[in-house]
Design a protein around this motif. Structure first.
Motif, short mmCIF file in Angstrom:
data_model
loop_
_atom_site.label_atom_id
_atom_site.label_comp_id
_atom_site.label_asym_id
_atom_site.label_seq_id
_atom_site.Cartn_x
_atom_site.Cartn_y
_atom_site.Cartn_z
N ALA A 19 -5.63 0.35 3.78
CA ALA A 19 -4.29 -0.23 3.87
C ALA A 19 -4.05 -1.35 2.87
CB ALA A 19 -4.04 -0.74 5.29
N ASP A 20 -5.11 -1.98 2.38
CA ASP A 20 -4.92 -3.08 1.43
C ASP A 20 -5.26 -2.66 0.00
OD1 ASP A 20 -7.61 -2.76 1.73
OD2 ASP A 20 -8.07 -4.88 2.06
N PHE A 21 -5.39 -1.34 -0.24
CA PHE A 21 -5.73 -0.85 -1.57
C PHE A 21 -4.47 -0.48 -2.34
CE2 PHE A 21 -7.08 2.56 -4.54
CZ PHE A 21 -7.96 1.80 -5.30
N GLN A 22 -4.39 -0.91 -3.58
CA GLN A 22 -3.24 -0.62 -4.42
C GLN A 22 -3.71 0.09 -5.69
OE1 GLN A 22 -0.60 -4.10 -4.88
NE2 GLN A 22 -1.72 -5.03 -3.18
N PRO A 23 -3.69 1.42 -5.69
CA PRO A 23 -4.19 2.17 -6.85
C PRO A 23 -3.26 2.05 -8.04
CG PRO A 23 -3.15 3.65 -5.29
CD PRO A 23 -3.18 2.30 -4.63
N ASN A 24 -3.83 2.24 -9.23
CA ASN A 24 -3.01 2.30 -10.43
C ASN A 24 -2.18 3.59 -10.42
OD1 ASN A 24 -4.05 -0.12 -11.44
ND2 ASN A 24 -5.78 0.94 -12.39
N GLU A 25 -1.12 3.58 -11.18
CA GLU A 25 -0.20 4.72 -11.17
C GLU A 25 -0.87 6.02 -11.59
OE1 GLU A 25 4.04 6.03 -13.31
OE2 GLU A 25 3.29 3.97 -13.45
N ASP A 26 -1.87 5.94 -12.48
CA ASP A 26 -2.52 7.15 -12.99
C ASP A 26 -3.78 7.51 -12.20
OD1 ASP A 26 -4.08 5.03 -13.76
OD2 ASP A 26 -4.41 5.74 -15.81
N PHE A 27 -3.92 6.99 -11.00
CA PHE A 27 -5.14 7.20 -10.22
C PHE A 27 -5.46 8.69 -10.05
CE2 PHE A 27 -7.38 8.01 -6.27
CZ PHE A 27 -8.43 7.12 -6.31
N LEU A 28 -4.47 9.49 -9.68
CA LEU A 28 -4.71 10.92 -9.44
C LEU A 28 -5.10 11.64 -10.72
CD1 LEU A 28 -1.85 11.75 -6.90
CD2 LEU A 28 -4.26 11.24 -6.43
N SER A 46 0.82 -1.21 0.00
CA SER A 46 0.00 0.00 0.00
C SER A 46 0.86 1.26 0.00
CB SER A 46 -0.94 0.00 1.21
OG SER A 46 -0.21 -0.10 2.42
N ILE A 47 1.91 1.27 0.80
CA ILE A 47 2.80 2.44 0.84
C ILE A 47 3.51 2.60 -0.50
CG2 ILE A 47 4.86 3.43 1.91
CD1 ILE A 47 4.00 2.12 4.53
N GLY A 48 3.98 1.49 -1.06
CA GLY A 48 4.66 1.55 -2.35
C GLY A 48 3.76 2.03 -3.46
N ALA A 49 2.49 1.57 -3.46
CA ALA A 49 1.56 1.99 -4.50
C ALA A 49 1.25 3.48 -4.40
CB ALA A 49 0.27 1.18 -4.40
N ALA A 50 1.08 3.98 -3.18
CA ALA A 50 0.78 5.40 -2.99
C ALA A 50 1.98 6.27 -3.37
CB ALA A 50 0.38 5.67 -1.55
N CYS A 51 3.16 5.83 -2.99
CA CYS A 51 4.37 6.60 -3.30
C CYS A 51 4.73 6.54 -4.79
CB CYS A 51 5.54 6.10 -2.47
SG CYS A 51 5.38 6.42 -0.69
N GLY A 52 4.21 5.54 -5.49
CA GLY A 52 4.51 5.40 -6.91
C GLY A 52 3.51 6.07 -7.82
N LEU A 53 2.57 6.82 -7.27
CA LEU A 53 1.58 7.50 -8.09
C LEU A 53 2.21 8.58 -8.96
CD1 LEU A 53 -1.37 7.90 -5.56
CD2 LEU A 53 -1.29 6.39 -7.53
N SER A 54 1.67 8.73 -10.15
CA SER A 54 2.16 9.75 -11.07
C SER A 54 1.57 11.10 -10.70
CB SER A 54 1.75 9.38 -12.51
OG SER A 54 2.10 10.41 -13.40
N TRP A 55 2.41 11.97 -10.15
CA TRP A 55 2.03 13.33 -9.77
C TRP A 55 3.31 14.06 -9.38
CZ3 TRP A 55 -2.59 15.16 -10.81
CH2 TRP A 55 -3.00 16.38 -10.28
#
Length: 219
Positions: free
Chosen positions: A191-200, A110-119
């Motif tokens: 905590a168990d959600f993994q968004p796609n990189e382009d979520f934002l 979850s932390i990795g997915a949030a930190c890897g978001l494109s923004w």
């Protein structure tokens, strides 16, 4: 004058526990149990009708959408919205909140997915709200946050001495931090959600172009 003899109906007194239970059941089943069963049947029938009406409504909507040829994102073009932001360079400040409590199996993902978001990194804050009761796990979560911070991500690791309000309480206290005042939008991930990189890019533009909107829900 003839004597009248009045015989009272015999009242049978229960002789043991079994008879007592049987007697109580016979006394209650008609005046008490039966009305409750009738009420339950009425409620079940009402709920069934509501579910049926909901299914019919959804079917009508789906058929109407198909017949009208409507598609997703017909009102706003995501690429155009993204291009407008990139040209203007007016990226809003976004706060991402991740409340967690003893999430041993998923905290890295979850932390990795949030930190890897494109923004833009200077317009993004990732706030990890850790209510874990395991001291070792807290250290691991903090180390994970520190790892991403070294990579240039603005990660804030927050803990509390209590669990008041549980995750909702942690979210509220997280919004009270001084560094949050500059954030225009708040994104909450479980905590168990993994968004796609382009979520934002697929959510924030809708809020920017539609000031009357207060919430975008995704899954």
């Amino acid at each position: 004058m003839r004597n009248l003899v009045i015989q009272h109906p015999e009242v049978r007194v229960p002789e043991d526990v079994t008879d007592s239970v049987r007697y109580a059941w016979k006394s209650l089943r008609i005046p008490v149990i039966l009305p409750l069963l009738q009420l339950a049947a009425i409620l079940c029938s009402g709920m069934s009708l509501m579910l049926f009406a909901d299914r019919v409504y959804m079917a009508v909507v789906i058929v109407w959408v198909k017949l009208m040829g409507r598609k997703r994102y017909t009102k706003y073009n995501l690429d155009a919205l993204k291009e407008d932001l990139e040209i203007s360079k007016s990226y809003p400040m976004v706060l991402i909140q991740i409340p967690m409590s003893n999430e041993k199996e998923v905290y890295k993902l979850s932390i990795g997915a949030a930190c890897g978001l494109s923004w833009p990194s200077d317009r993004l804050i990732v706030q990890v709200l850790d209510d874990s009761t395991n001291a070792v796990l807290r250290e691991l979560v903090e180390l994970e946050c520190h790892k991403w911070k070294e990579r240039g991500v603005n990660v804030k690791y927050e803990t509390r001495n209590n669990q008041n309000g549980y995750k909702a309480g942690a979210l509220i206290e997280g919004l009270e931090k001084q560094y949050v005042t500059d954030c225009e939008f708040v994104v909450i991930f479980d905590a168990d959600f993994q968004p796609n990189e382009d979520f934002l890019w697929r959510t924030i533009p809708y809020l920017i172009k539609n000031p009357e909107l207060g919430l975008v829900q995704a899954r």
